[in-house]
Design a protein around this motif. Structure first.
Motif, PDB file in Angstrom:
ATOM      1  N   ARG A  23       5.394  12.488   2.439  1.00 51.26           N
ATOM      2  CA  ARG A  23       6.818  12.171   2.323  1.00 51.26           C
ATOM      3  C   ARG A  23       7.127  10.758   2.783  1.00 51.26           C
ATOM      4  O   ARG A  23       7.983  10.081   2.205  1.00 51.26           O
ATOM      5  CB  ARG A  23       7.634  13.168   3.146  1.00 51.26           C
ATOM      6  CG  ARG A  23       9.146  13.023   2.967  1.00 51.26           C
ATOM      7  CD  ARG A  23       9.901  13.957   3.881  1.00 51.26           C
ATOM      8  NE  ARG A  23       9.700  13.607   5.276  1.00 51.26           N
ATOM      9  CZ  ARG A  23      10.370  12.630   5.921  1.00 51.26           C
ATOM     10  NH1 ARG A  23      11.267  11.913   5.269  1.00 51.26           N
ATOM     11  NH2 ARG A  23      10.142  12.380   7.194  1.00 51.26           N
ATOM     12  N   ARG A  24       6.425  10.282   3.800  1.00 47.91           N
ATOM     13  CA  ARG A  24       6.719   8.971   4.381  1.00 47.91           C
ATOM     14  C   ARG A  24       6.072   7.817   3.615  1.00 47.91           C
ATOM     15  O   ARG A  24       6.547   6.689   3.684  1.00 47.91           O
ATOM     16  CB  ARG A  24       6.275   8.949   5.838  1.00 47.91           C
ATOM     17  CG  ARG A  24       7.028   9.968   6.682  1.00 47.91           C
ATOM     18  CD  ARG A  24       6.370  10.180   8.034  1.00 47.91           C
ATOM     19  NE  ARG A  24       6.508   9.041   8.929  1.00 47.91           N
ATOM     20  CZ  ARG A  24       6.058   9.020  10.184  1.00 47.91           C
ATOM     21  NH1 ARG A  24       5.455  10.107  10.691  1.00 47.91           N
ATOM     22  NH2 ARG A  24       6.216   7.960  10.925  1.00 47.91           N
ATOM     23  N   THR A  25       4.969   8.082   2.892  1.00 49.12           N
ATOM     24  CA  THR A  25       4.273   6.993   2.185  1.00 49.12           C
ATOM     25  C   THR A  25       4.157   7.236   0.687  1.00 49.12           C
ATOM     26  O   THR A  25       3.983   6.276  -0.068  1.00 49.12           O
ATOM     27  CB  THR A  25       2.856   6.799   2.757  1.00 49.12           C
ATOM     28  OG1 THR A  25       2.052   7.956   2.473  1.00 49.12           O
ATOM     29  CG2 THR A  25       2.906   6.572   4.269  1.00 49.12           C
ATOM     30  N   GLY A  26       4.212   8.490   0.257  1.00 46.76           N
ATOM     31  CA  GLY A  26       4.012   8.790  -1.147  1.00 46.76           C
ATOM     32  C   GLY A  26       2.566   8.983  -1.531  1.00 46.76           C
ATOM     33  O   GLY A  26       2.253   9.333  -2.672  1.00 46.76           O
ATOM     34  N   ALA A  27       1.631   8.759  -0.587  1.00 44.84           N
ATOM     35  CA  ALA A  27       0.204   8.921  -0.864  1.00 44.84           C
ATOM     36  C   ALA A  27      -0.194  10.390  -0.717  1.00 44.84           C
ATOM     37  O   ALA A  27       0.533  11.191  -0.111  1.00 44.84           O
ATOM     38  CB  ALA A  27      -0.617   8.059   0.087  1.00 44.84           C
ATOM     39  N   LEU A  28      -1.355  10.731  -1.273  1.00 42.87           N
ATOM     40  CA  LEU A  28      -1.826  12.109  -1.280  1.00 42.87           C
ATOM     41  C   LEU A  28      -3.167  12.201  -0.573  1.00 42.87           C
ATOM     42  O   LEU A  28      -4.090  11.447  -0.892  1.00 42.87           O
ATOM     43  CB  LEU A  28      -1.968  12.612  -2.723  1.00 42.87           C
ATOM     44  CG  LEU A  28      -2.554  14.007  -2.927  1.00 42.87           C
ATOM     45  CD1 LEU A  28      -1.627  15.070  -2.331  1.00 42.87           C
ATOM     46  CD2 LEU A  28      -2.797  14.275  -4.415  1.00 42.87           C
ATOM     47  N   VAL A  29      -3.283  13.134   0.397  1.00 43.34           N
ATOM     48  CA  VAL A  29      -4.552  13.362   1.095  1.00 43.34           C
ATOM     49  C   VAL A  29      -5.400  14.294   0.231  1.00 43.34           C
ATOM     50  O   VAL A  29      -5.081  15.470   0.064  1.00 43.34           O
ATOM     51  CB  VAL A  29      -4.316  13.976   2.487  1.00 43.34           C
ATOM     52  CG1 VAL A  29      -5.651  14.212   3.187  1.00 43.34           C
ATOM     53  CG2 VAL A  29      -3.436  13.065   3.338  1.00 43.34           C
ATOM     54  N   LEU A  30      -6.484  13.754  -0.316  1.00 50.08           N
ATOM     55  CA  LEU A  30      -7.353  14.535  -1.185  1.00 50.08           C
ATOM     56  C   LEU A  30      -8.336  15.392  -0.405  1.00 50.08           C
ATOM     57  O   LEU A  30      -8.626  16.533  -0.787  1.00 50.08           O
ATOM     58  CB  LEU A  30      -8.128  13.614  -2.128  1.00 50.08           C
ATOM     59  CG  LEU A  30      -7.305  12.750  -3.080  1.00 50.08           C
ATOM     60  CD1 LEU A  30      -8.231  11.871  -3.902  1.00 50.08           C
ATOM     61  CD2 LEU A  30      -6.450  13.618  -3.983  1.00 50.08           C
ATOM     62  N   SER A  66      -1.076   4.266  -4.679  1.00 48.24           N
ATOM     63  CA  SER A  66      -1.039   2.873  -5.116  1.00 48.24           C
ATOM     64  C   SER A  66      -1.395   1.961  -3.942  1.00 48.24           C
ATOM     65  O   SER A  66      -1.449   2.396  -2.790  1.00 48.24           O
ATOM     66  CB  SER A  66       0.342   2.523  -5.661  1.00 48.24           C
ATOM     67  OG  SER A  66       1.311   2.600  -4.624  1.00 48.24           O
ATOM     68  N   GLN A  67      -1.599   0.698  -4.248  1.00 44.70           N
ATOM     69  CA  GLN A  67      -1.940  -0.246  -3.194  1.00 44.70           C
ATOM     70  C   GLN A  67      -0.832  -0.319  -2.144  1.00 44.70           C
ATOM     71  O   GLN A  67      -1.097  -0.361  -0.944  1.00 44.70           O
ATOM     72  CB  GLN A  67      -2.193  -1.629  -3.795  1.00 44.70           C
ATOM     73  CG  GLN A  67      -2.683  -2.669  -2.808  1.00 44.70           C
ATOM     74  CD  GLN A  67      -4.023  -2.317  -2.225  1.00 44.70           C
ATOM     75  OE1 GLN A  67      -4.920  -1.865  -2.938  1.00 44.70           O
ATOM     76  NE2 GLN A  67      -4.205  -2.502  -0.936  1.00 44.70           N
ATOM     77  N   GLU A  68       0.406  -0.296  -2.589  1.00 44.08           N
ATOM     78  CA  GLU A  68       1.535  -0.341  -1.652  1.00 44.08           C
ATOM     79  C   GLU A  68       1.577   0.916  -0.788  1.00 44.08           C
ATOM     80  O   GLU A  68       1.826   0.841   0.427  1.00 44.08           O
ATOM     81  CB  GLU A  68       2.839  -0.496  -2.429  1.00 44.08           C
ATOM     82  CG  GLU A  68       4.075  -0.583  -1.560  1.00 44.08           C
ATOM     83  CD  GLU A  68       5.348  -0.724  -2.366  1.00 44.08           C
ATOM     84  OE1 GLU A  68       6.441  -0.716  -1.772  1.00 44.08           O
ATOM     85  OE2 GLU A  68       5.249  -0.832  -3.611  1.00 44.08           O
ATOM     86  N   GLN A  69       1.333   2.071  -1.391  1.00 41.03           N
ATOM     87  CA  GLN A  69       1.349   3.320  -0.628  1.00 41.03           C
ATOM     88  C   GLN A  69       0.215   3.359   0.382  1.00 41.03           C
ATOM     89  O   GLN A  69       0.397   3.812   1.530  1.00 41.03           O
ATOM     90  CB  GLN A  69       1.245   4.498  -1.594  1.00 41.03           C
ATOM     91  CG  GLN A  69       2.485   4.693  -2.451  1.00 41.03           C
ATOM     92  CD  GLN A  69       2.272   5.724  -3.545  1.00 41.03           C
ATOM     93  OE1 GLN A  69       1.144   6.056  -3.910  1.00 41.03           O
ATOM     94  NE2 GLN A  69       3.374   6.248  -4.085  1.00 41.03           N
ATOM     95  N   LEU A  70      -0.959   2.879   0.000  1.00 45.03           N
ATOM     96  CA  LEU A  70      -2.091   2.869   0.929  1.00 45.03           C
ATOM     97  C   LEU A  70      -1.847   1.900   2.080  1.00 45.03           C
ATOM     98  O   LEU A  70      -2.288   2.141   3.210  1.00 45.03           O
ATOM     99  CB  LEU A  70      -3.370   2.504   0.174  1.00 45.03           C
ATOM    100  CG  LEU A  70      -3.821   3.527  -0.884  1.00 45.03           C
ATOM    101  CD1 LEU A  70      -5.044   3.011  -1.633  1.00 45.03           C
ATOM    102  CD2 LEU A  70      -4.131   4.873  -0.240  1.00 45.03           C
ATOM    103  N   GLU A  71      -1.160   0.811   1.813  1.00 41.83           N
ATOM    104  CA  GLU A  71      -0.805  -0.109   2.897  1.00 41.83           C
ATOM    105  C   GLU A  71       0.166   0.555   3.868  1.00 41.83           C
ATOM    106  O   GLU A  71       0.092   0.327   5.086  1.00 41.83           O
ATOM    107  CB  GLU A  71      -0.196  -1.375   2.308  1.00 41.83           C
ATOM    108  CG  GLU A  71      -1.203  -2.254   1.559  1.00 41.83           C
ATOM    109  CD  GLU A  71      -0.547  -3.454   0.914  1.00 41.83           C
ATOM    110  OE1 GLU A  71       0.702  -3.554   0.990  1.00 41.83           O
ATOM    111  OE2 GLU A  71      -1.266  -4.278   0.337  1.00 41.83           O
ATOM    112  N   GLN A  72       1.062   1.386   3.355  1.00 39.00           N
ATOM    113  CA  GLN A  72       1.980   2.121   4.228  1.00 39.00           C
ATOM    114  C   GLN A  72       1.236   3.144   5.074  1.00 39.00           C
ATOM    115  O   GLN A  72       1.589   3.377   6.234  1.00 39.00           O
ATOM    116  CB  GLN A  72       3.050   2.807   3.387  1.00 39.00           C
ATOM    117  CG  GLN A  72       4.007   1.848   2.693  1.00 39.00           C
ATOM    118  CD  GLN A  72       5.023   2.577   1.822  1.00 39.00           C
ATOM    119  OE1 GLN A  72       5.079   3.796   1.791  1.00 39.00           O
ATOM    120  NE2 GLN A  72       5.848   1.806   1.103  1.00 39.00           N
ATOM    121  N   VAL A  73       0.184   3.757   4.507  1.00 38.57           N
ATOM    122  CA  VAL A  73      -0.645   4.677   5.289  1.00 38.57           C
ATOM    123  C   VAL A  73      -1.332   3.931   6.425  1.00 38.57           C
ATOM    124  O   VAL A  73      -1.392   4.409   7.565  1.00 38.57           O
ATOM    125  CB  VAL A  73      -1.686   5.365   4.381  1.00 38.57           C
ATOM    126  CG1 VAL A  73      -2.657   6.202   5.218  1.00 38.57           C
ATOM    127  CG2 VAL A  73      -0.998   6.246   3.356  1.00 38.57           C
TER     128      VAL A  73
END
Length: 374
Positions: A296-303, A351-358
């Motif tokens: 929710r906070r970054t939009g990234a998905l933990v696989l 995305s690159q932006e989402q991974l930077e937020q992580v």
């Protein structure tokens, strides 16, 4: 016998030999200025008339004198004609001979090597064969800075035609890897056609840069074992990977199609290694993925999640969960109740932006961040 003795003062450094072709043009410039000064002193003309007189005289155009010349001015003209015949001819020959002598090629090589020193966070690709070309295409599509190290002239031309920078050198040598920026690169890929050559590259790279991520190509199980012993982080066999892909296509075609689409998108998969020190992990130690709310906070998905390596009484203890020592494989699609622990590795897609937020979210608790091979 005295004439056979080595005289070091007769040898010129490379930089002197490279500058030598420009001596004739410099002599021409000097001759033009001296002749213009001679007309200025003898005739008192304006500087524009002096240089115009030099130009029509030294080029043998002969439009005529700007103004009537004095005897001293005629002497300057005669000297200019004699000097011009020699200097101009030598200058033309020198300029035409620069290309044949390889002068411009050496200048390009110098500029290229100076540019190499500025490269940061790039991938070094050793070998531009069939496998190397595919690797380069994928990395170029992802806009990852890439440097190709190749010895074959035809492959070098093929890489340069694709707009790739190429270092023409032996990748198995330490000085080549240092020049390629082994200490500043994000990873090195050994994709040479020979297992022995890839082994030499991995040994040299690991000795020079212990923390560099190394990916190597192998053709057999024995070569794979030796490459891993030499320090390769990942060893890929084109035959094994190709066979698995063909089998997966036969059994699960939609899944393979999805992975191909993913490879062509702006999504990336990265490995986030948490610190093995509980004090550094801080409040994240024991926090569940649901409490972290990473999606929710970054939009990234933990696989997936890989357990850490801290053994406690024959197992790996994580506040609320215990994993046997032998069961340290990836836990795919972890639930929201899965808890973070020291040494864990999170496989995250975004995305690159989402991974930077992580990266920002995990902060000091991160030990390393690596983009997944393949």
């Amino acid at each position: 016998m005295a004439s056979l003795r080595w005289r070091p003062w007769r040898r010129r450094p490379p930089s002197t030999r490279i500058r030598r072709p420009w001596r004739a043009p410099l002599a021409l410039v000097l001759l033009v200025n001296l002749a213009a000064m001679g007309y200025r002193l003898t005739e008192g003309w304006p500087w524009a008339d002096c240089y115009w007189m030099v130009a029509i005289t030294i080029s043998t155009i002969g439009f005529g004198e700007v103004q009537p010349l004095s005897p001293a001015g005629r002497v300057v003209t005669v000297l200019l004609i004699l000097g011009g015949l020699v200097v101009v001819q030598i200058s033309i020959q020198g300029v035409l001979g620069l290309s044949e002598s390889g002068y411009f090629r050496r200048l390009r090589e110098r500029r290229f090597r100076r540019w190499l020193k500025t490269m940061q966070n790039h991938v070094i690709l050793c070998g531009y064969g069939r496998i190397g070309r595919e690797i380069a295409e994928q990395l170029t599509r992802e806009r990852v800075p890439l440097l190709v190290v190749e010895m074959d002239h035809d492959r070098r031309i093929a890489a340069e035609d694709r707009g790739l920078p190429v270092l023409m050198a032996d990748a198995t040598l330490d000085e080549t890897l240092l020049e390629a920026g082994i200490h500043q690169c994000r990873s090195l890929v050994a994709a040479l056609s020979s297992n022995a050559a890839n082994l030499y590259v991995v040994l040299s790279a690991r000795g020079l840069a212990p923390n560099c991520r190394l990916i190597a190509r192998s053709d057999s199980d024995e070569a794979e074992r030796k490459l891993r012993l030499a320090g390769a982080d990942q060893v890929v066999s084109p035959y094994v990977s190709g066979g698995r892909t063909m089998a997966a296509t036969a059994l699960r075609p939609l899944a393979v199609t999805f992975m191909d689409l993913l490879a062509g998108s702006d999504c990336e998969v990265e490995e986030f290694r948490l610190s093995s020190n509980p004090m550094v992990l801080g409040s994240l130690n024991g926090m569940s993925l649901g409490e972290l709310q990473l999606g929710r906070r970054t939009g990234a998905l933990v696989l997936a999640v890989q357990p850490g390596e801290a053994p406690v009484a024959g197992g790996l203890q994580y506040r609320g969960a215990s994993y046997p020592e032998q069961d340290r494989t990836l836990i795919a699609n972890p639930g929201s109740d899965h808890r973070l622990a020291p040494g864990q590795m999170l496989v995250v897609m975004g995305s690159q932006e989402q991974l930077e937020q992580v990266t920002s979210l995990l902060g000091a608790a991160l030990e390393s961040v690596e983009q997944m091979a393949g």
